[in-house]
Scaffold this motif. Structure first.
Motif, PDB file in Angstrom:
ATOM      1  N   MET A   1       0.830  -1.195   0.000  1.00  0.00           N
ATOM      2  CA  MET A   1       0.000   0.000   0.000  1.00  0.00           C
ATOM      3  C   MET A   1       0.870   1.252   0.000  1.00  0.00           C
ATOM      4  SD  MET A   1      -2.948  -1.051   2.795  1.00  0.00           S
ATOM      5  CE  MET A   1      -4.028   0.324   2.381  1.00  0.00           C
ATOM      6  N   ASP A   2       0.354   2.316  -0.584  1.00  0.00           N
ATOM      7  CA  ASP A   2       1.005   3.617  -0.508  1.00  0.00           C
ATOM      8  C   ASP A   2       0.546   4.321   0.764  1.00  0.00           C
ATOM      9  OD1 ASP A   2       2.247   3.133  -2.873  1.00  0.00           O
ATOM     10  OD2 ASP A   2       1.014   4.495  -4.074  1.00  0.00           O
ATOM     11  N   VAL A   3       1.506   4.740   1.579  1.00  0.00           N
ATOM     12  CA  VAL A   3       1.194   5.288   2.895  1.00  0.00           C
ATOM     13  C   VAL A   3       1.745   6.701   3.013  1.00  0.00           C
ATOM     14  CG1 VAL A   3       1.429   4.954   5.388  1.00  0.00           C
ATOM     15  CG2 VAL A   3       1.351   2.960   3.865  1.00  0.00           C
ATOM     16  N   ALA A   4       0.917   7.620   3.500  1.00  0.00           N
ATOM     17  CA  ALA A   4       1.364   8.963   3.847  1.00  0.00           C
ATOM     18  C   ALA A   4       1.379   9.085   5.365  1.00  0.00           C
ATOM     19  CB  ALA A   4       0.434  10.013   3.255  1.00  0.00           C
ATOM     20  N   ILE A   5       2.451   9.649   5.898  1.00  0.00           N
ATOM     21  CA  ILE A   5       2.597   9.792   7.341  1.00  0.00           C
ATOM     22  C   ILE A   5       2.506  11.260   7.716  1.00  0.00           C
ATOM     23  CG2 ILE A   5       4.167   9.507   9.299  1.00  0.00           C
ATOM     24  CD1 ILE A   5       5.248   7.014   7.988  1.00  0.00           C
ATOM     25  N   ILE A   6       1.606  11.559   8.644  1.00  0.00           N
ATOM     26  CA  ILE A   6       1.478  12.915   9.165  1.00  0.00           C
ATOM     27  C   ILE A   6       2.089  12.900  10.564  1.00  0.00           C
ATOM     28  CG2 ILE A   6      -0.095  14.734   9.923  1.00  0.00           C
ATOM     29  CD1 ILE A   6      -1.188  12.218   7.275  1.00  0.00           C
ATOM     30  N   GLY A   7       3.218  13.586  10.710  1.00  0.00           N
ATOM     31  CA  GLY A   7       3.973  13.561  11.953  1.00  0.00           C
ATOM     32  C   GLY A   7       5.405  13.159  11.679  1.00  0.00           C
ATOM     33  N   SER A   8       6.302  13.557  12.574  1.00  0.00           N
ATOM     34  CA  SER A   8       7.717  13.225  12.369  1.00  0.00           C
ATOM     35  C   SER A   8       8.423  12.917  13.681  1.00  0.00           C
ATOM     36  CB  SER A   8       8.428  14.399  11.667  1.00  0.00           C
ATOM     37  OG  SER A   8       8.277  15.597  12.415  1.00  0.00           O
ATOM     38  N   THR A  13       8.163   7.922  13.377  1.00  0.00           N
ATOM     39  CA  THR A  13       9.430   7.360  12.901  1.00  0.00           C
ATOM     40  C   THR A  13       9.471   5.853  13.061  1.00  0.00           C
ATOM     41  OG1 THR A  13      10.599   9.411  13.436  1.00  0.00           O
ATOM     42  CG2 THR A  13      11.927   7.423  13.176  1.00  0.00           C
ATOM     43  N   VAL A  14       9.135   5.361  14.253  1.00  0.00           N
ATOM     44  CA  VAL A  14       9.233   3.914  14.507  1.00  0.00           C
ATOM     45  C   VAL A  14       8.208   3.144  13.687  1.00  0.00           C
ATOM     46  CG1 VAL A  14       9.073   2.104  16.249  1.00  0.00           C
ATOM     47  CG2 VAL A  14      10.197   4.260  16.808  1.00  0.00           C
ATOM     48  N   LEU A  15       6.955   3.592  13.686  1.00  0.00           N
ATOM     49  CA  LEU A  15       5.951   2.904  12.876  1.00  0.00           C
ATOM     50  C   LEU A  15       6.277   3.023  11.398  1.00  0.00           C
ATOM     51  CD1 LEU A  15       2.503   3.665  14.574  1.00  0.00           C
ATOM     52  CD2 LEU A  15       3.996   1.675  14.846  1.00  0.00           C
ATOM     53  N   GLY A  16       6.790   4.171  10.993  1.00  0.00           N
ATOM     54  CA  GLY A  16       7.177   4.347   9.597  1.00  0.00           C
ATOM     55  C   GLY A  16       8.219   3.338   9.162  1.00  0.00           C
ATOM     56  N   ARG A  17       9.202   3.095  10.010  1.00  0.00           N
ATOM     57  CA  ARG A  17      10.242   2.119   9.682  1.00  0.00           C
ATOM     58  C   ARG A  17       9.667   0.715   9.551  1.00  0.00           C
ATOM     59  NH1 ARG A  17      14.418   4.848  14.010  1.00  0.00           N
ATOM     60  NH2 ARG A  17      15.210   6.488  12.610  1.00  0.00           N
ATOM     61  N   LEU A  18       8.697   0.389  10.393  1.00  0.00           N
ATOM     62  CA  LEU A  18       8.062  -0.929  10.294  1.00  0.00           C
ATOM     63  C   LEU A  18       7.199  -1.011   9.039  1.00  0.00           C
ATOM     64  CD1 LEU A  18       7.004  -1.452  14.027  1.00  0.00           C
ATOM     65  CD2 LEU A  18       8.902  -2.561  12.824  1.00  0.00           C
ATOM     66  N   ILE A  25       6.138   4.152   1.607  1.00  0.00           N
ATOM     67  CA  ILE A  25       5.817   5.454   2.169  1.00  0.00           C
ATOM     68  C   ILE A  25       6.042   6.494   1.084  1.00  0.00           C
ATOM     69  CG2 ILE A  25       6.417   7.180   3.924  1.00  0.00           C
ATOM     70  CD1 ILE A  25       7.156   4.847   5.750  1.00  0.00           C
ATOM     71  N   VAL A  26       4.980   7.218   0.731  1.00  0.00           N
ATOM     72  CA  VAL A  26       5.046   8.130  -0.401  1.00  0.00           C
ATOM     73  C   VAL A  26       5.202   9.586   0.010  1.00  0.00           C
ATOM     74  CG1 VAL A  26       3.749   6.592  -1.909  1.00  0.00           C
ATOM     75  CG2 VAL A  26       2.517   8.285  -0.516  1.00  0.00           C
ATOM     76  N   HIS A  27       4.908   9.887   1.301  1.00  0.00           N
ATOM     77  CA  HIS A  27       4.959  11.287   1.713  1.00  0.00           C
ATOM     78  C   HIS A  27       5.036  11.383   3.237  1.00  0.00           C
ATOM     79  CE1 HIS A  27       4.396  15.561   0.706  1.00  0.00           C
ATOM     80  NE2 HIS A  27       3.744  15.650   1.849  1.00  0.00           N
ATOM     81  N   VAL A  28       5.773  12.377   3.710  1.00  0.00           N
ATOM     82  CA  VAL A  28       5.818  12.711   5.139  1.00  0.00           C
ATOM     83  C   VAL A  28       5.394  14.161   5.293  1.00  0.00           C
ATOM     84  CG1 VAL A  28       7.270  13.024   7.183  1.00  0.00           C
ATOM     85  CG2 VAL A  28       7.634  11.049   5.680  1.00  0.00           C
ATOM     86  N   CYS A  29       4.486  14.393   6.216  1.00  0.00           N
ATOM     87  CA  CYS A  29       3.997  15.748   6.463  1.00  0.00           C
ATOM     88  C   CYS A  29       4.208  16.087   7.932  1.00  0.00           C
ATOM     89  CB  CYS A  29       2.511  15.806   6.120  1.00  0.00           C
ATOM     90  SG  CYS A  29       1.693  17.304   6.649  1.00  0.00           S
ATOM     91  N   SER A  30       4.668  17.282   8.213  1.00  0.00           N
ATOM     92  CA  SER A  30       4.901  17.698   9.596  1.00  0.00           C
ATOM     93  C   SER A  30       4.839  19.213   9.718  1.00  0.00           C
ATOM     94  CB  SER A  30       6.271  17.198  10.076  1.00  0.00           C
ATOM     95  OG  SER A  30       6.557  17.678  11.384  1.00  0.00           O
ATOM     96  N   ILE A  38      13.989  15.330   7.146  1.00  0.00           N
ATOM     97  CA  ILE A  38      14.884  14.268   7.628  1.00  0.00           C
ATOM     98  C   ILE A  38      14.230  12.907   7.466  1.00  0.00           C
ATOM     99  CG2 ILE A  38      15.953  13.285   9.694  1.00  0.00           C
ATOM    100  CD1 ILE A  38      16.405  16.193  10.640  1.00  0.00           C
ATOM    101  N   LEU A  39      12.958  12.810   7.899  1.00  0.00           N
ATOM    102  CA  LEU A  39      12.257  11.530   7.802  1.00  0.00           C
ATOM    103  C   LEU A  39      11.986  11.160   6.343  1.00  0.00           C
ATOM    104  CD1 LEU A  39      11.342   9.465   9.861  1.00  0.00           C
ATOM    105  CD2 LEU A  39       9.084  10.524   9.883  1.00  0.00           C
ATOM    106  N   ALA A  40      11.678  12.143   5.532  1.00  0.00           N
ATOM    107  CA  ALA A  40      11.428  11.887   4.107  1.00  0.00           C
ATOM    108  C   ALA A  40      12.681  11.370   3.409  1.00  0.00           C
ATOM    109  CB  ALA A  40      10.923  13.158   3.424  1.00  0.00           C
ATOM    110  N   ARG A  41      13.838  11.887   3.793  1.00  0.00           N
ATOM    111  CA  ARG A  41      15.096  11.371   3.208  1.00  0.00           C
ATOM    112  C   ARG A  41      15.297   9.909   3.573  1.00  0.00           C
ATOM    113  NH1 ARG A  41      17.191  16.599   4.330  1.00  0.00           N
ATOM    114  NH2 ARG A  41      18.044  15.924   6.345  1.00  0.00           N
ATOM    115  N   GLU A  42      14.971   9.567   4.816  1.00  0.00           N
ATOM    116  CA  GLU A  42      15.116   8.164   5.235  1.00  0.00           C
ATOM    117  C   GLU A  42      14.205   7.257   4.423  1.00  0.00           C
ATOM    118  OE1 GLU A  42      14.435   5.328   9.189  1.00  0.00           O
ATOM    119  OE2 GLU A  42      14.790   7.486   9.451  1.00  0.00           O
ATOM    120  N   PHE A  43      12.985   7.712   4.158  1.00  0.00           N
ATOM    121  CA  PHE A  43      12.018   6.883   3.433  1.00  0.00           C
ATOM    122  C   PHE A  43      12.040   7.121   1.925  1.00  0.00           C
ATOM    123  CE2 PHE A  43       9.511   7.198   7.606  1.00  0.00           C
ATOM    124  CZ  PHE A  43      10.104   6.049   8.097  1.00  0.00           C
ATOM    125  N   GLU A  44      12.915   8.030   1.488  1.00  0.00           N
ATOM    126  CA  GLU A  44      13.055   8.348   0.068  1.00  0.00           C
ATOM    127  C   GLU A  44      11.718   8.735  -0.553  1.00  0.00           C
ATOM    128  OE1 GLU A  44      14.984   4.960  -1.660  1.00  0.00           O
ATOM    129  OE2 GLU A  44      16.946   5.521  -0.860  1.00  0.00           O
TER     130      GLU A  44
END
Length: 249
Positions: A1-8, A13-18, A25-30, A38-44
């Protein structure tokens, strides 16, 4: 699934890594652009502030922000997309104006982004409809092997208990460490005891394992401790209250 994360923060971070192990992960918003980057770079993936999140296309939106921030989501709308928040003590209905399809994935664990090894994370899930719950449950099971359904009331009760067993206990550790430092004794000597106490309750009810002078009603030892704590009024008061709770059940 394509997942967008709101929060950093820690939970994001931990749930995102899992999540990233199985999904994309397609997008990080904060609210903090630097943390989002920083988190977006980790998840590319891409990143933005909250105002632009409605333009992001994802299958599921995971909101991992503070309870106070959850109450202020008026500008966030994704129509029929599936949205979940991760809070233990906030109602599922806080999301009713964000999407028609929403729910909860609450990690019942203390999470820190710096942790080298991720511990077991029980996930408590819920959905505003039966179909949404099943979809959220299926997604949660790709993150954790321990997924249970819990409504608002059940999650609030467990969140309260979690504060008692984790936050309150850690505060007692902090008070004991401060006492040891001031009395020039080694707090590290207590760490095997801390671990043993935690391990014991894996197999037995804590009530059956209670030890110490309070449960024995050893007044002589209790008096010695209280006299020693006379120069530590906050710790002495805490000691007295807990002793009374243990002695009077």
């Amino acid at each position: 699934m394509d997942v967008a994360i709101i929060g950093s923060g820690n939970v994001a971070t931990v749930l995102g890594r899992l999540i990233a192990k199985t999904h994309r992960i397609v997008h990080v918003c904060s609210r903090n652009p630097e943390h989002a980057a920083i988190l977006a770079r980790e998840f590319e993936c891409t990143h933005s502030d909250l105002e632009n999140i409605s333009q992001v296309s994802a299958d599921i939106y995971l909101i991992a922000v503070s309870d106070a921030a959850l109450e202020n989501l008026a500008s966030f709308h994704v129509h029929d997309k599936l949205v979940v928040h991760t809070a233990g003590s906030v109602s599922i209905d806080v999301l009713k104006n964000v999407s028609h399809n929403y729910g909860i994935i609450y990690p019942l664990q203390s999470l820190r982004k710096e942790m080298a090894v991720v511990p077991q994370i029980p996930l408590l899930a819920d959905g505003n409809t039966a179909d949404n719950f099943y979809a959220i449950e299926a997604f949660a099971k790709t993150i954790s092997t321990d997924v249970k359904r819990a409504d608002d009331e059940q999650r609030l009760k467990l969140h309260t208990a979690a504060v008692i067993v984790s936050n309150f206990t850690n505060h007692l550790y902090s008070m004991a460490e401060e006492f040891c430092n001031k009395e020039h004794v080694d707090f590290d000597l207590l760490k095997p005891l801390i671990l043993e106490t935690a391990l014991r309750i894996q197999h037995e009810s804590p009530g059956k394992l209670q030890t110490g002078p309070a449960i024995r009603k050893d007044i002589q030892t209790l008096d010695k401790h209280l006299r020693l704590l006379s120069n530590y009024p906050k710790l002495r008061t805490t000691y007295l209250r807990l002793t009374d709770s243990i002695m009077n059940g």
